[in-house]
Design an enzyme around this catalytic site. Structure first.
Site, PDB file in Angstrom:
ATOM      1  N   HIS A   1       0.838  -1.203   0.000  1.00 11.74           N
ATOM      2  CA  HIS A   1       0.000   0.000   0.000  1.00 11.74           C
ATOM      3  C   HIS A   1       0.876   1.258   0.000  1.00 11.74           C
ATOM      4  O   HIS A   1       0.641   2.196  -0.772  1.00 11.74           O
ATOM      5  CB  HIS A   1      -0.908  -0.027   1.233  1.00 11.74           C
ATOM      6  CG  HIS A   1      -1.680   1.229   1.450  1.00 11.74           C
ATOM      7  ND1 HIS A   1      -2.961   1.410   0.982  1.00 11.74           N
ATOM      8  CD2 HIS A   1      -1.357   2.379   2.099  1.00 11.74           C
ATOM      9  CE1 HIS A   1      -3.389   2.616   1.324  1.00 11.74           C
ATOM     10  NE2 HIS A   1      -2.442   3.223   2.012  1.00 11.74           N
ATOM     11  N   GLU A   2       1.885   1.278   0.861  1.00 13.23           N
ATOM     12  CA  GLU A   2       2.726   2.471   0.960  1.00 13.23           C
ATOM     13  C   GLU A   2       3.565   2.675  -0.303  1.00 13.23           C
ATOM     14  O   GLU A   2       3.722   3.803  -0.782  1.00 13.23           O
ATOM     15  CB  GLU A   2       3.630   2.367   2.191  1.00 13.23           C
ATOM     16  CG  GLU A   2       2.880   2.341   3.508  1.00 13.23           C
ATOM     17  CD  GLU A   2       1.904   3.495   3.658  1.00 13.23           C
ATOM     18  OE1 GLU A   2       2.207   4.609   3.205  1.00 13.23           O
ATOM     19  OE2 GLU A   2       0.819   3.280   4.225  1.00 13.23           O
TER      20      GLU A   2
ATOM     21  N   HIS B   1       1.662   4.445  -2.998  1.00 14.96           N
ATOM     22  CA  HIS B   1       1.583   5.904  -2.925  1.00 14.96           C
ATOM     23  C   HIS B   1       2.690   6.540  -3.758  1.00 14.96           C
ATOM     24  O   HIS B   1       2.477   7.551  -4.435  1.00 14.96           O
ATOM     25  CB  HIS B   1       1.701   6.374  -1.472  1.00 14.96           C
ATOM     26  CG  HIS B   1       0.439   6.243  -0.685  1.00 14.96           C
ATOM     27  ND1 HIS B   1      -0.759   6.802  -1.075  1.00 14.96           N
ATOM     28  CD2 HIS B   1       0.182   5.622   0.504  1.00 14.96           C
ATOM     29  CE1 HIS B   1      -1.699   6.536  -0.187  1.00 14.96           C
ATOM     30  NE2 HIS B   1      -1.149   5.812   0.787  1.00 14.96           N
TER      31      HIS B   1
END
Length: 276
Positions: A136-137, A140
């Site tokens: 998820h990170e 980004h």
């Protein structure tokens, strides 16, 4: 006065019109800041932050934990580079911050990452679940969300200054600034970016050999951690129940990418240049 305000809004609108980009999922993004500029700014901030943490003794020295994070993150980065080959030139790196009270993780532009021991200790994620966090990170960064957030901040400042100059008094300036920002910045809120990172992240993790069903169990754990006062990691994220349903619906699609028994190359993460 109306003429001046009208001209200001036209200028802002024109600026935004020529400064839009499209994210990997097709979402429109405001981009007043280039990705290269965001990466350069992030690199400087990351080195300073990590240097301070090191001086304060807040970087984990747990070799087993660091090895675990490096291995999982390295497999994800391998897939991130396959998705966006340009990112092979990024200085991908990750540190483990020794802070048992903080349930959080992040990734700056250019692949500079961190995860807090609080997330490990309080959530107790499996490797599959931890891959969902880091995937998820990383997403980004792949979706250029840092530059997008910087652009929103700049555009908001432009609106505040422009309308403030044209307004007759402080009260009118504040009201006009809010209206100008709402008019000029036609962007989804931060939760849209979080949902986007979920979508990209679950795919990265599946391709790296991590079970996509772990995305659902991870957020169930996050939601159960503290329903009345969600941890920092959830502060701008979508509603946990809706998020779980959305991720569960993605699992069948991700099964096509998930091959747990395959050999998965591990990208060797870099150090942090310049950190004391």
């Amino acid at each position: 006065m109306f003429k001046n305000n009208h001209l200001i809004l036209l200028l802002i609108t024109a600026l935004l019109t020529v400064s839009c980009a499209t994210s990997p999922t097709g979402r429109k993004q405001l981009m007043l800041v280039s990705e290269d500029s965001a990466i350069a700014s992030s690199a400087q901030a990351y080195v300073q932050e990590v240097g301070t943490l090191k001086k304060e003794g807040k970087l984990s020295t747990n070799k087993a934990l660091i090895r675990r994070i490096d291995t999982i993150t390295g497999r994800l980065v391998t897939q991130a580079i396959a998705m966006r080959p340009k990112t092979a030139d990024w200085n991908w790196s990750v540190v483990v911050i020794d802070d048992p009270e903080t349930v959080n993780a992040w990734c700056m532009a250019g692949g500079r990452m961190a995860i807090y021991t609080g997330l490990i200790e309080q959530i107790k994620p499996t490797d599959d679940e931890l891959a969902q966090v880091m995937g998820h990170e990383i997403s980004h960064a792949l979706a250029n969300h840092t530059a997008e957030k910087m652009s929103v901040a700049i555009a908001s400042s432009v609106g505040v200054m422009a309308v403030g100059v044209a307004a007759d008094n402080k009260g009118a300036a504040m009201t006009g600034a809010a209206a100008a920002a709402a008019l000029a910045i036609n962007l989804p809120n931060s939760r849209a970016a979080e949902t986007e990172a979920d979508r990209i992240g679950i795919e990265l993790a599946a391709k790296a050999g991590y079970n996509p069903e772990a995305a659902v169990t991870l957020w169930q754990k996050m939601n159960a951690l503290n329903k009345s006062q969600p941890p920092q990691f959830l502060s701008t994220h979508p509603n946990p129940d809706n998020r779980t349903k959305t991720l569960a619906a993605l699992v069948p699609q991700m099964d096509a990418y998930y091959h747990p028994d395959a050999e998965h190359p591990v990208y060797r993460l870099a150090g942090v240049p310049g950190a004391p």
